[in-house]
Scaffold this motif. Structure first.
Motif, PDB file in Angstrom:
ATOM      1  N   TYR A  23      39.340  43.760  34.009  1.00 19.22           N
ATOM      2  CA  TYR A  23      38.566  43.720  35.246  1.00 19.22           C
ATOM      3  C   TYR A  23      39.396  43.001  36.309  1.00 19.22           C
ATOM      4  O   TYR A  23      39.879  41.901  36.060  1.00 19.22           O
ATOM      5  N   ASN A  24      39.575  43.632  37.452  1.00 15.80           N
ATOM      6  CA  ASN A  24      40.418  43.082  38.524  1.00 15.80           C
ATOM      7  C   ASN A  24      41.809  42.702  38.011  1.00 15.80           C
ATOM      8  O   ASN A  24      42.371  41.688  38.402  1.00 15.80           O
ATOM      9  N   ASN A  26      42.558  41.567  35.160  1.00 15.86           N
ATOM     10  CA  ASN A  26      42.500  40.492  34.169  1.00 15.86           C
ATOM     11  C   ASN A  26      41.970  41.021  32.842  1.00 15.86           C
ATOM     12  O   ASN A  26      40.965  41.740  32.807  1.00 15.86           O
ATOM     13  N   LEU A  46      32.537  37.852  31.870  1.00 15.97           N
ATOM     14  CA  LEU A  46      32.675  38.498  33.183  1.00 15.97           C
ATOM     15  C   LEU A  46      31.938  37.697  34.260  1.00 15.97           C
ATOM     16  O   LEU A  46      32.415  37.551  35.381  1.00 15.97           O
ATOM     17  N   PHE A  49      34.064  34.217  34.708  1.00 16.99           N
ATOM     18  CA  PHE A  49      35.410  34.291  35.284  1.00 16.99           C
ATOM     19  C   PHE A  49      35.544  35.226  36.479  1.00 16.99           C
ATOM     20  O   PHE A  49      36.452  35.082  37.286  1.00 16.99           O
ATOM     21  N   GLU A  50      34.650  36.216  36.575  1.00 18.83           N
ATOM     22  CA  GLU A  50      34.784  37.201  37.650  1.00 18.83           C
ATOM     23  C   GLU A  50      33.558  37.251  38.561  1.00 18.83           C
ATOM     24  O   GLU A  50      33.487  38.090  39.445  1.00 18.83           O
ATOM     25  N   ASP A  51      32.575  36.405  38.283  1.00 16.27           N
ATOM     26  CA  ASP A  51      31.352  36.342  39.091  1.00 16.27           C
ATOM     27  C   ASP A  51      30.620  37.693  39.142  1.00 16.27           C
ATOM     28  O   ASP A  51      30.114  38.108  40.177  1.00 16.27           O
ATOM     29  N   VAL A  52      30.594  38.377  38.000  1.00 15.68           N
ATOM     30  CA  VAL A  52      29.910  39.666  37.883  1.00 15.68           C
ATOM     31  C   VAL A  52      28.528  39.421  37.284  1.00 15.68           C
ATOM     32  O   VAL A  52      28.412  38.779  36.236  1.00 15.68           O
TER      33      VAL A  52
END
Length: 128
Positions: A23-24, A26, A46, A49-52
């Protein structure tokens, strides 16, 4: 809320299921005993670490052959092999991890599973 579709690759390692997503750019990985638990853990990562938002994540699954037969445990290896026109002992070796299928063999197994699924989707149950 917009749905985020992410490919979750599921493989067996040392009697656990390993999952990975990108994701992105990463790579995010984790382990769990079941696919459902793996999905929950990956969604949490997610979010962390990715604010999903986990409620927006929808996974598409890609399995190694062991993980596929582990998750869809109702599939009988010998019957799938028969429908694929291959030796059941060879498919059992693939599933156990003793041997790895070639790309051609993996594609053959996948096409057989998709064909069987299509046949099941077309089935209609009647109550008598």
């Amino acid at each position: 809320m917009k749905t985020v579709k992410i490919d979750l690759v599921i493989e067996r390692q040392e009697n656990k299921l390993w999952g990975r997503v990108t994701y992105n750019g990463n790579l995010i990985t984790d382990t769990a005993p079941t696919v459902a638990e793996l999905e929950t853990k990956i969604k949490k990562l997610l979010e962390d670490f990715e604010d999903v938002n986990p409620d927006t994540v929808e996974f598409t699954h890609s399995y190694d052959i062991y993980a596929l037969f582990e998750h869809f445990d109702f599939l009988k290896i010998s019957n799938v092999a028969k429908h694929a026109g291959m030796n059941p002992a060879l498919l059992r070796q693939y599933v156990s991890g003793a041997k790895n299928p070639s790309e051609e063999q993996a594609r053959r197994i996948e096409e057989t599973l998709h064909r069987l699924a299509d046949e099941i989707k077309k089935s209609v149950l009647v109550v008598s």
